[in-house]
Design a protein around this motif. Structure first.
Motif, PDB file in Angstrom:
ATOM      1  N   ARG A   3       0.835  -1.183   0.000  1.00  0.00           N
ATOM      2  CA  ARG A   3       0.000   0.000   0.000  1.00  0.00           C
ATOM      3  C   ARG A   3       0.874   1.238   0.000  1.00  0.00           C
ATOM      4  N   ILE A   4       0.565   2.178  -0.877  1.00  0.00           N
ATOM      5  CA  ILE A   4       1.278   3.444  -0.957  1.00  0.00           C
ATOM      6  C   ILE A   4       0.247   4.557  -0.993  1.00  0.00           C
ATOM      7  N   PRO A   5       0.643   5.814  -0.751  1.00  0.00           N
ATOM      8  CA  PRO A   5      -0.319   6.915  -0.781  1.00  0.00           C
ATOM      9  C   PRO A   5      -1.108   6.939  -2.082  1.00  0.00           C
ATOM     10  N   GLY A   6      -2.409   7.003  -1.965  1.00  0.00           N
ATOM     11  CA  GLY A   6      -3.263   7.015  -3.142  1.00  0.00           C
ATOM     12  C   GLY A   6      -3.762   5.635  -3.535  1.00  0.00           C
ATOM     13  N   HIS A   7      -3.246   4.601  -2.873  1.00  0.00           N
ATOM     14  CA  HIS A   7      -3.659   3.227  -3.145  1.00  0.00           C
ATOM     15  C   HIS A   7      -3.948   2.548  -1.811  1.00  0.00           C
ATOM     16  N   PRO A   8      -5.182   2.698  -1.286  1.00  0.00           N
ATOM     17  CA  PRO A   8      -5.477   2.254   0.067  1.00  0.00           C
ATOM     18  C   PRO A   8      -5.620   0.755   0.244  1.00  0.00           C
ATOM     19  N   CYS A   9      -5.656  -0.015  -0.816  1.00  0.00           N
ATOM     20  CA  CYS A   9      -5.850  -1.450  -0.618  1.00  0.00           C
ATOM     21  C   CYS A   9      -4.610  -2.078  -0.001  1.00  0.00           C
ATOM     22  N   GLY A  10      -4.806  -3.014   0.893  1.00  0.00           N
ATOM     23  CA  GLY A  10      -3.687  -3.620   1.596  1.00  0.00           C
ATOM     24  C   GLY A  10      -3.140  -4.816   0.842  1.00  0.00           C
ATOM     25  N   ALA A  11      -1.965  -5.263   1.273  1.00  0.00           N
ATOM     26  CA  ALA A  11      -1.339  -6.423   0.650  1.00  0.00           C
ATOM     27  C   ALA A  11      -1.940  -7.700   1.219  1.00  0.00           C
ATOM     28  N   THR A  12      -2.134  -8.681   0.377  1.00  0.00           N
ATOM     29  CA  THR A  12      -2.669  -9.954   0.838  1.00  0.00           C
ATOM     30  C   THR A  12      -1.565 -10.992   0.981  1.00  0.00           C
ATOM     31  N   GLU A  13      -0.390 -10.720   0.477  1.00  0.00           N
ATOM     32  CA  GLU A  13       0.738 -11.631   0.581  1.00  0.00           C
ATOM     33  C   GLU A  13       1.899 -10.889   1.238  1.00  0.00           C
ATOM     34  N   PRO A  14       2.850 -11.643   1.812  1.00  0.00           N
ATOM     35  CA  PRO A  14       4.017 -10.979   2.418  1.00  0.00           C
ATOM     36  C   PRO A  14       4.712 -10.065   1.419  1.00  0.00           C
ATOM     37  N   THR A  15       5.098  -8.922   1.897  1.00  0.00           N
ATOM     38  CA  THR A  15       5.738  -7.923   1.035  1.00  0.00           C
ATOM     39  C   THR A  15       7.247  -8.012   1.194  1.00  0.00           C
ATOM     40  N   ARG A  16       7.931  -8.318   0.108  1.00  0.00           N
ATOM     41  CA  ARG A  16       9.378  -8.400   0.158  1.00  0.00           C
ATOM     42  C   ARG A  16       9.965  -6.994   0.212  1.00  0.00           C
ATOM     43  N   PRO A  17      11.120  -6.821   0.838  1.00  0.00           N
ATOM     44  CA  PRO A  17      11.733  -5.492   0.925  1.00  0.00           C
ATOM     45  C   PRO A  17      11.922  -4.833  -0.436  1.00  0.00           C
ATOM     46  N   SER A  18      12.293  -5.603  -1.449  1.00  0.00           N
ATOM     47  CA  SER A  18      12.517  -5.011  -2.766  1.00  0.00           C
ATOM     48  C   SER A  18      11.226  -4.421  -3.325  1.00  0.00           C
ATOM     49  N   ALA A  19      10.100  -5.094  -3.102  1.00  0.00           N
ATOM     50  CA  ALA A  19       8.815  -4.582  -3.572  1.00  0.00           C
ATOM     51  C   ALA A  19       8.409  -3.348  -2.789  1.00  0.00           C
ATOM     52  N   ALA A  20       8.682  -3.353  -1.500  1.00  0.00           N
ATOM     53  CA  ALA A  20       8.352  -2.192  -0.676  1.00  0.00           C
ATOM     54  C   ALA A  20       9.154  -0.974  -1.113  1.00  0.00           C
ATOM     55  N   VAL A  21      10.428  -1.194  -1.404  1.00  0.00           N
ATOM     56  CA  VAL A  21      11.272  -0.084  -1.860  1.00  0.00           C
ATOM     57  C   VAL A  21      10.776   0.442  -3.199  1.00  0.00           C
ATOM     58  N   ALA A  22      10.409  -0.460  -4.107  1.00  0.00           N
ATOM     59  CA  ALA A  22       9.941  -0.038  -5.427  1.00  0.00           C
ATOM     60  C   ALA A  22       8.675   0.805  -5.316  1.00  0.00           C
ATOM     61  N   ALA A  23       7.723   0.377  -4.482  1.00  0.00           N
ATOM     62  CA  ALA A  23       6.478   1.116  -4.332  1.00  0.00           C
ATOM     63  C   ALA A  23       6.721   2.469  -3.671  1.00  0.00           C
ATOM     64  N   ALA A  24       7.554   2.473  -2.639  1.00  0.00           N
ATOM     65  CA  ALA A  24       7.855   3.731  -1.952  1.00  0.00           C
ATOM     66  C   ALA A  24       8.595   4.693  -2.881  1.00  0.00           C
ATOM     67  N   THR A  25       9.519   4.166  -3.671  1.00  0.00           N
ATOM     68  CA  THR A  25      10.261   5.003  -4.616  1.00  0.00           C
ATOM     69  C   THR A  25       9.316   5.653  -5.614  1.00  0.00           C
ATOM     70  N   SER A  26       8.379   4.894  -6.116  1.00  0.00           N
ATOM     71  CA  SER A  26       7.419   5.422  -7.083  1.00  0.00           C
ATOM     72  C   SER A  26       6.586   6.550  -6.483  1.00  0.00           C
ATOM     73  N   ALA A  27       6.116   6.346  -5.249  1.00  0.00           N
ATOM     74  CA  ALA A  27       5.294   7.364  -4.601  1.00  0.00           C
ATOM     75  C   ALA A  27       6.081   8.633  -4.326  1.00  0.00           C
ATOM     76  N   LEU A  28       7.305   8.479  -3.873  1.00  0.00           N
ATOM     77  CA  LEU A  28       8.141   9.648  -3.575  1.00  0.00           C
ATOM     78  C   LEU A  28       8.498  10.404  -4.848  1.00  0.00           C
ATOM     79  N   ALA A  29       8.858   9.657  -5.891  1.00  0.00           N
ATOM     80  CA  ALA A  29       9.217  10.310  -7.153  1.00  0.00           C
ATOM     81  C   ALA A  29       8.036  11.069  -7.732  1.00  0.00           C
ATOM     82  N   GLU A  30       6.845  10.498  -7.648  1.00  0.00           N
ATOM     83  CA  GLU A  30       5.650  11.156  -8.169  1.00  0.00           C
ATOM     84  C   GLU A  30       5.378  12.466  -7.421  1.00  0.00           C
ATOM     85  N   ALA A  31       5.754  12.512  -6.127  1.00  0.00           N
ATOM     86  CA  ALA A  31       5.549  13.719  -5.319  1.00  0.00           C
ATOM     87  C   ALA A  31       6.694  14.712  -5.459  1.00  0.00           C
TER      88      ALA A  31
END
Length: 305
Positions: A3-31
Protein backbone atom coordinates in the motif's frame (compact mmCIF):
# COMPACT_ATOMS: atom_id res chain seq x y z
CA UNK A 1 0.59 -5.20 -3.35
CA UNK A 2 2.32 -2.82 -1.00
CA UNK A 3 0.00 0.00 0.00
CA UNK A 4 1.28 3.44 -0.96
CA UNK A 5 -0.32 6.92 -0.78
CA UNK A 6 -3.26 7.02 -3.14
CA UNK A 7 -3.66 3.23 -3.15
CA UNK A 8 -5.48 2.25 0.07
CA UNK A 9 -5.85 -1.45 -0.62
CA UNK A 10 -3.69 -3.62 1.60
CA UNK A 11 -1.34 -6.42 0.65
CA UNK A 12 -2.67 -9.95 0.84
CA UNK A 13 0.74 -11.63 0.58
CA UNK A 14 4.02 -10.98 2.42
CA UNK A 15 5.74 -7.92 1.04
CA UNK A 16 9.38 -8.40 0.16
CA UNK A 17 11.73 -5.49 0.92
CA UNK A 18 12.52 -5.01 -2.77
CA UNK A 19 8.82 -4.58 -3.57
CA UNK A 20 8.35 -2.19 -0.68
CA UNK A 21 11.27 -0.08 -1.86
CA UNK A 22 9.94 -0.04 -5.43
CA UNK A 23 6.48 1.12 -4.33
CA UNK A 24 7.85 3.73 -1.95
CA UNK A 25 10.26 5.00 -4.62
CA UNK A 26 7.42 5.42 -7.08
CA UNK A 27 5.29 7.36 -4.60
CA UNK A 28 8.14 9.65 -3.57
CA UNK A 29 9.22 10.31 -7.15
CA UNK A 30 5.65 11.16 -8.17
CA UNK A 31 5.55 13.72 -5.32
CA UNK A 32 8.82 15.28 -6.46
CA UNK A 33 10.77 14.05 -3.45
CA UNK A 34 14.27 12.88 -4.12
CA UNK A 35 16.56 11.11 -4.38
CA UNK A 36 13.49 8.89 -4.23
CA UNK A 37 15.10 5.46 -4.08
CA UNK A 38 17.65 6.50 -1.48
CA UNK A 39 14.94 7.95 0.73
CA UNK A 40 12.72 4.91 0.25
CA UNK A 41 15.55 2.64 1.37
CA UNK A 42 16.29 4.84 4.38
CA UNK A 43 12.66 4.81 5.45
CA UNK A 44 12.37 1.05 5.08
CA UNK A 45 15.63 0.47 6.97
CA UNK A 46 14.28 2.68 9.76
CA UNK A 47 11.01 0.72 9.91
CA UNK A 48 12.83 -2.63 9.96
CA UNK A 49 15.49 -1.48 12.41
CA UNK A 50 18.36 -2.52 10.15
CA UNK A 51 21.06 -0.71 8.22
CA UNK A 52 20.35 0.34 4.66
CA UNK A 53 22.98 -2.12 3.46
CA UNK A 54 21.17 -5.02 5.15
CA UNK A 55 17.87 -4.53 3.32
CA UNK A 56 18.63 -7.20 0.72
CA UNK A 57 18.83 -9.82 3.48
CA UNK A 58 15.80 -8.61 5.44
CA UNK A 59 12.71 -10.75 5.96
CA UNK A 60 9.37 -9.84 4.36
CA UNK A 61 7.52 -7.01 6.05
CA UNK A 62 4.88 -7.76 8.65
CA UNK A 63 1.50 -6.04 8.20
CA UNK A 64 2.45 -3.60 10.97
CA UNK A 65 5.74 -2.74 9.28
CA UNK A 66 3.99 -2.32 5.94
CA UNK A 67 1.47 0.08 7.45
CA UNK A 68 4.17 2.04 9.23
CA UNK A 69 6.20 2.41 6.04
CA UNK A 70 3.11 3.52 4.15
CA UNK A 71 2.44 6.21 6.77
CA UNK A 72 6.01 7.49 6.64
CA UNK A 73 6.05 7.56 2.84
CA UNK A 74 2.78 9.48 2.78
CA UNK A 75 4.15 12.02 5.26
CA UNK A 76 7.30 12.41 3.17
CA UNK A 77 5.25 13.03 0.02
CA UNK A 78 3.79 16.00 1.93
CA UNK A 79 7.41 17.21 2.31
CA UNK A 80 7.80 16.56 5.99
CA UNK A 81 11.60 16.47 6.38
CA UNK A 82 13.15 13.03 6.10
CA UNK A 83 15.21 13.78 9.20
CA UNK A 84 12.07 14.45 11.24
CA UNK A 85 10.63 11.11 10.15
CA UNK A 86 13.83 9.28 11.05
CA UNK A 87 14.34 11.32 14.23
CA UNK A 88 17.96 12.05 13.38
CA UNK A 89 20.29 13.81 10.97
CA UNK A 90 23.74 12.68 9.89
CA UNK A 91 26.51 15.26 10.29
CA UNK A 92 30.13 14.31 9.69
CA UNK A 93 30.63 11.29 12.00
CA UNK A 94 27.58 11.92 14.18
CA UNK A 95 23.88 11.07 14.20
CA UNK A 96 22.07 13.94 15.90
CA UNK A 97 18.53 13.91 17.26
CA UNK A 98 16.38 16.47 15.45
CA UNK A 99 12.71 17.30 15.15
CA UNK A 100 10.25 20.19 15.16
CA UNK A 101 11.75 23.38 16.56
CA UNK A 102 15.35 22.98 15.46
CA UNK A 103 17.13 23.66 12.18
CA UNK A 104 18.14 20.43 10.44
CA UNK A 105 21.92 20.57 9.86
CA UNK A 106 22.99 20.58 6.22
CA UNK A 107 25.96 18.93 4.46
CA UNK A 108 27.31 22.38 3.49
CA UNK A 109 27.89 23.21 7.14
CA UNK A 110 30.16 20.18 7.48
CA UNK A 111 32.74 22.22 5.56
CA UNK A 112 32.73 25.02 8.14
CA UNK A 113 32.88 22.45 10.93
CA UNK A 114 35.79 20.70 9.23
CA UNK A 115 37.70 23.97 8.90
CA UNK A 116 37.15 24.70 12.58
CA UNK A 117 38.26 21.20 13.55
CA UNK A 118 41.48 21.61 11.57
CA UNK A 119 42.18 24.90 13.32
CA UNK A 120 41.49 23.41 16.76
CA UNK A 121 43.74 20.44 16.03
CA UNK A 122 46.61 22.77 15.13
CA UNK A 123 46.23 24.43 18.51
CA UNK A 124 45.56 21.18 20.33
CA UNK A 125 49.10 19.96 19.87
CA UNK A 126 50.28 22.77 22.13
CA UNK A 127 47.37 23.57 24.44
CA UNK A 128 43.72 22.95 25.26
CA UNK A 129 41.91 25.01 22.60
CA UNK A 130 38.78 26.92 23.56
CA UNK A 131 36.18 26.58 20.78
CA UNK A 132 32.87 28.48 20.77
CA UNK A 133 29.94 27.63 18.49
CA UNK A 134 27.37 30.43 18.20
CA UNK A 135 23.82 29.84 16.89
CA UNK A 136 24.46 26.20 17.73
CA UNK A 137 20.99 24.79 16.96
CA UNK A 138 21.16 21.01 17.27
CA UNK A 139 24.81 21.27 18.30
CA UNK A 140 26.13 19.84 15.04
CA UNK A 141 29.28 21.97 14.88
CA UNK A 142 30.02 22.01 18.60
CA UNK A 143 29.57 18.27 19.04
CA UNK A 144 31.62 17.48 15.95
CA UNK A 145 34.50 19.48 17.42
CA UNK A 146 34.14 17.66 20.73
CA UNK A 147 34.10 14.31 18.91
CA UNK A 148 37.06 14.98 16.63
CA UNK A 149 39.24 17.14 18.88
CA UNK A 150 39.04 15.36 22.24
CA UNK A 151 41.31 17.88 23.96
CA UNK A 152 39.16 20.88 23.07
CA UNK A 153 36.98 22.77 25.48
CA UNK A 154 33.75 23.51 23.60
CA UNK A 155 31.01 26.04 24.36
CA UNK A 156 27.71 25.99 22.42
CA UNK A 157 25.40 29.03 22.45
CA UNK A 158 21.75 28.99 21.38
CA UNK A 159 18.89 31.42 21.99
CA UNK A 160 15.70 29.58 21.00
CA UNK A 161 14.15 27.44 23.72
CA UNK A 162 12.94 24.85 21.19
CA UNK A 163 16.43 24.44 19.74
CA UNK A 164 18.00 24.35 23.20
CA UNK A 165 15.92 21.25 23.93
CA UNK A 166 17.58 19.39 21.05
CA UNK A 167 21.03 20.84 21.78
CA UNK A 168 20.92 19.68 25.39
CA UNK A 169 19.61 16.27 24.39
CA UNK A 170 22.38 15.77 21.83
CA UNK A 171 25.02 17.04 24.25
CA UNK A 172 23.84 14.59 26.89
CA UNK A 173 23.79 11.73 24.36
CA UNK A 174 27.34 12.45 23.21
CA UNK A 175 28.62 12.76 26.78
CA UNK A 176 27.03 9.39 27.56
CA UNK A 177 28.83 7.97 24.51
CA UNK A 178 32.15 9.05 25.97
CA UNK A 179 32.78 12.41 24.33
CA UNK A 180 34.07 15.23 26.46
CA UNK A 181 31.03 17.19 27.73
CA UNK A 182 30.39 20.56 26.14
CA UNK A 183 29.12 23.68 27.91
CA UNK A 184 25.67 24.76 26.72
CA UNK A 185 24.78 28.44 27.12
CA UNK A 186 21.36 29.99 26.52
CA UNK A 187 22.03 33.37 24.95
CA UNK A 188 21.64 35.75 22.01
CA UNK A 189 24.72 36.05 19.83
CA UNK A 190 24.03 39.76 19.29
CA UNK A 191 24.02 40.48 23.04
CA UNK A 192 27.12 42.57 23.89
CA UNK A 193 27.21 40.91 27.32
CA UNK A 194 27.33 37.38 25.92
CA UNK A 195 30.21 35.26 27.27
CA UNK A 196 32.02 38.26 28.75
CA UNK A 197 33.99 35.86 30.91
CA UNK A 198 35.58 34.45 27.76
CA UNK A 199 36.46 37.82 26.20
CA UNK A 200 39.90 37.72 24.58
CA UNK A 201 40.34 34.02 25.31
CA UNK A 202 38.63 32.10 22.49
CA UNK A 203 40.89 30.25 20.06
CA UNK A 204 38.30 29.18 17.47
CA UNK A 205 34.90 30.84 17.00
CA UNK A 206 32.39 29.27 14.62
CA UNK A 207 28.87 30.26 13.64
CA UNK A 208 26.13 29.17 11.27
CA UNK A 209 23.69 32.08 11.78
CA UNK A 210 20.37 32.80 10.10
CA UNK A 211 21.42 34.41 6.82
CA UNK A 212 18.80 33.90 4.11
CA UNK A 213 17.41 37.30 2.98
CA UNK A 214 13.77 37.80 3.94
CA UNK A 215 11.38 36.89 1.16
CA UNK A 216 13.71 34.40 -0.52
CA UNK A 217 11.88 31.36 -1.88
CA UNK A 218 12.97 28.25 0.01
CA UNK A 219 11.96 24.56 -0.27
CA UNK A 220 8.76 23.44 1.43
CA UNK A 221 10.76 21.45 3.97
CA UNK A 222 12.46 24.68 5.06
CA UNK A 223 9.47 27.02 4.79
CA UNK A 224 7.11 24.81 6.77
CA UNK A 225 9.40 22.95 9.15
CA UNK A 226 12.68 24.76 9.89
CA UNK A 227 12.26 27.60 12.43
CA UNK A 228 12.11 30.91 10.54
CA UNK A 229 14.39 32.58 13.09
CA UNK A 230 17.08 30.02 12.25
CA UNK A 231 16.78 30.61 8.51
CA UNK A 232 16.05 34.27 7.70
CA UNK A 233 18.47 37.07 8.53
CA UNK A 234 16.63 40.29 7.75
CA UNK A 235 16.07 42.16 4.47
CA UNK A 236 19.58 41.50 3.17
CA UNK A 237 20.35 38.41 5.26
CA UNK A 238 23.04 40.19 7.29
CA UNK A 239 21.00 41.34 10.30
CA UNK A 240 22.69 38.82 12.61
CA UNK A 241 26.09 38.71 10.93
CA UNK A 242 26.76 42.45 11.29
CA UNK A 243 26.59 42.58 15.13
CA UNK A 244 28.12 39.10 15.30
CA UNK A 245 31.42 40.44 13.97
CA UNK A 246 31.84 42.74 16.96
CA UNK A 247 31.10 39.85 19.35
CA UNK A 248 33.65 37.72 17.51
CA UNK A 249 36.33 40.41 17.69
CA UNK A 250 35.80 40.78 21.44
CA UNK A 251 35.75 37.06 22.21
CA UNK A 252 38.77 35.99 20.16
CA UNK A 253 42.27 36.17 21.49
CA UNK A 254 44.86 37.83 19.24
CA UNK A 255 45.59 35.25 16.56
CA UNK A 256 42.33 33.41 17.22
CA UNK A 257 40.28 32.42 14.17
CA UNK A 258 36.69 32.96 13.14
CA UNK A 259 34.49 31.13 10.63
CA UNK A 260 30.95 32.12 9.68
CA UNK A 261 28.58 30.53 7.17
CA UNK A 262 26.68 32.86 4.86
CA UNK A 263 24.23 32.96 1.95
CA UNK A 264 25.59 32.19 -1.50
CA UNK A 265 24.88 35.82 -2.44
CA UNK A 266 27.23 37.05 0.31
CA UNK A 267 30.53 35.89 -1.17
CA UNK A 268 31.76 39.49 -1.27
CA UNK A 269 29.55 41.14 1.36
CA UNK A 270 30.69 39.13 4.39
CA UNK A 271 34.43 39.24 3.60
CA UNK A 272 34.08 43.00 3.01
CA UNK A 273 32.42 43.42 6.42
CA UNK A 274 35.30 41.54 8.03
CA UNK A 275 37.92 43.66 6.30
CA UNK A 276 36.08 46.92 7.00
CA UNK A 277 35.87 46.07 10.71
CA UNK A 278 39.63 46.54 11.00
CA UNK A 279 40.17 43.91 13.68
CA UNK A 280 40.51 40.92 11.34
CA UNK A 281 43.21 39.81 8.94
CA UNK A 282 43.69 36.88 6.56
CA UNK A 283 40.09 37.16 5.39
CA UNK A 284 39.15 34.34 3.01
CA UNK A 285 35.91 33.12 1.48
CA UNK A 286 35.31 29.42 0.87
CA UNK A 287 33.01 27.59 -1.61
CA UNK A 288 30.52 24.88 -0.74
CA UNK A 289 30.18 21.43 -2.28
CA UNK A 290 28.99 22.78 -5.63
CA UNK A 291 31.29 25.79 -5.79
CA UNK A 292 28.99 28.48 -4.40
CA UNK A 293 30.34 31.01 -1.86
CA UNK A 294 29.44 29.52 1.54
CA UNK A 295 31.58 30.59 4.50
CA UNK A 296 34.16 33.21 5.36
CA UNK A 297 37.12 32.90 7.71
CA UNK A 298 39.47 35.40 9.31
CA UNK A 299 42.06 35.76 12.06
CA UNK A 300 41.86 38.21 14.93
CA UNK A 301 44.56 40.81 14.38
CA UNK A 302 47.22 41.37 16.99
CA UNK A 303 46.68 44.59 18.96
CA UNK A 304 48.50 47.66 17.75
CA UNK A 305 51.86 48.14 19.50
Amino acid sequence: MTRIPGHPCGATEPTRPSAAVAAATSALAEAGVGPARTEAELLLAYVLGVSRGALALAAPLTPEQRDRLSDLVERRTRHEPLQHLLGSAAFRYLELAVGPGVFVPRPETELLAGWGIEQARLLGSESEPLVVDLCSGSGAIALSVAEEVPGARVVAVERAASALHWLRRNAADRAAAGDRPIEVVAGDVTDPELLTGYAGRVDVLLCNPPYVPDGTAVPVEVAEHDPAEAVFGGPDGLAVIRPLLDRAARLLRPGGVFGVEHDDTHGSAVPDLLRDDGRFVDVTDHPDLVGRPRFATARRADPAP
